[in-house]
Scaffold this active site. Structure first.
Site, PDB file in Angstrom:
ATOM      1  N   HIS A 215       0.836  -1.207   0.000  1.00 26.96           N
ATOM      2  CA  HIS A 215       0.000   0.000   0.000  1.00 26.96           C
ATOM      3  C   HIS A 215       0.869   1.254   0.000  1.00 26.96           C
ATOM      4  O   HIS A 215       0.642   2.176  -0.794  1.00 26.96           O
ATOM      5  CB  HIS A 215      -0.913  -0.002   1.220  1.00 26.96           C
ATOM      6  N   GLU A 216       1.859   1.300   0.884  1.00 31.13           N
ATOM      7  CA  GLU A 216       2.709   2.498   0.979  1.00 31.13           C
ATOM      8  C   GLU A 216       3.538   2.687  -0.296  1.00 31.13           C
ATOM      9  O   GLU A 216       3.710   3.819  -0.773  1.00 31.13           O
ATOM     10  CB  GLU A 216       3.619   2.399   2.212  1.00 31.13           C
TER      11      GLU A 216
END
Length: 267
Positions: A137-138
């Site tokens: 996600h990051e």
């Protein structure tokens, strides 16, 4: 108003032609700042953070190695996808993955692939697949150039604010204040909406990236449920938040899993 038209036209031209495309999602985004400038600044900030005496970098041990192993698997899979789909020349990443001792339940990825995972996240992301969810996600934020896009959006908002100020300069002070306040509130709500869209896009990219790296995207549901359980203090209404509500995020992820599974390859 005529004397302000050149500035208005310039802003419009910048908004239309200063665009890039996000891999996988195909979304067009505003891009008024270059990757080289943003990546250089991010690399300097990352180096400064790691060298700060207050920052406790975990350089060895099973947890630190786990962060690096999962990060490198994601990086290899992402680089391969970008190269095979014509995006290779558009990205210049110098990946780094570090574990930082902190009670904060968090992780982030700066532009250019500078990743940090805080040790407070590990009890929640207590499997490799869970950690791949949040790291994917990051990294999705970085691949989608969300930092540069946010800078570009704020530049556009500032330009719009100058136009509003110039257009109302002949009005009474009360009118100027009221219009300026309305513009400011409206702009902030719009930026918050953009932020939530970026979070959702990072979820979509992250699911696909973890699948490419050999981690089953179905694990994202349980992980975000665990993260939601950490939020004991409640959250602001969704329209006032930078992130989607937990129920919204989890429902959206459930709908995105079939797409991500097309890229899933077991190690």
């Amino acid at each position: 108003m005529k004397k302000f038209k050149p500035l208005l036209v310039l802003i419009a031209i910048m908004a239309v032609f200063s665009c890039s495309t996000v891999p996988l999602t195909g979304r067009k985004q505003l891009s008024l700042v270059g990757d080289a400038e943003v990546n250089q600044s991010a690399a300097a900030s990352y180096k400064q953070l790691l060298s700060d005496p207050k920052t406790k970098v975990v350089a060895s041990g099973a947890d630190a190695q786990r962060v690096k192993t999962i990060g490198n698997r994601l990086a290899v899979a992402i680089e391969k996808y970008l190269k095979e789909n014509g995006y290779g020349d558009q990205y210049s990443f110098n990946w780094e993955f570090n574990l930082i001792q902190s009670s904060e339940v968090n992780a982030w990825c700066m532009p250019g692939g500078k990743v940090a995972v805080y040790s407070g996240l590990l009890p929640v992301a207590n499997t490799d697949a869970y950690l791949a969810v949040v790291m994917g996600h990051e990294i999705g934020h970085a691949i989608a150039r969300h930092s540069a896009e946010r800078i570009s959006q704020e530049m556009l908002v500032q330009g719009g604010g100058q136009l509003v100020g110039a257009a109302t300069s002949q009005q009474s002070q009360a009118t100027q204040t009221a219009i300026s306040t309305l513009y400011g509130v409206g702009s902030q709500l719009k930026l918050l909406a953009y932020s939530r869209k970026q979070e959702s896009e990072a979820d979509r990219l992250g699911l696909t990236f973890m699948a490419m790296a050999g981690y089953d995207p179905h694990n994202a549901i349980a992980f975000w449920q665990r993260m939601a359980a950490q939020n004991k203090g409640g959250a602001p209404p969704e329209f006032l938040s930078t992130h989607p509500a937990d129920v919204t995020r989890i429902a959206d992820i459930q709908n995105l899993i079939p797409e991500a599974m097309k890229y899933y390859k077991k190690y």
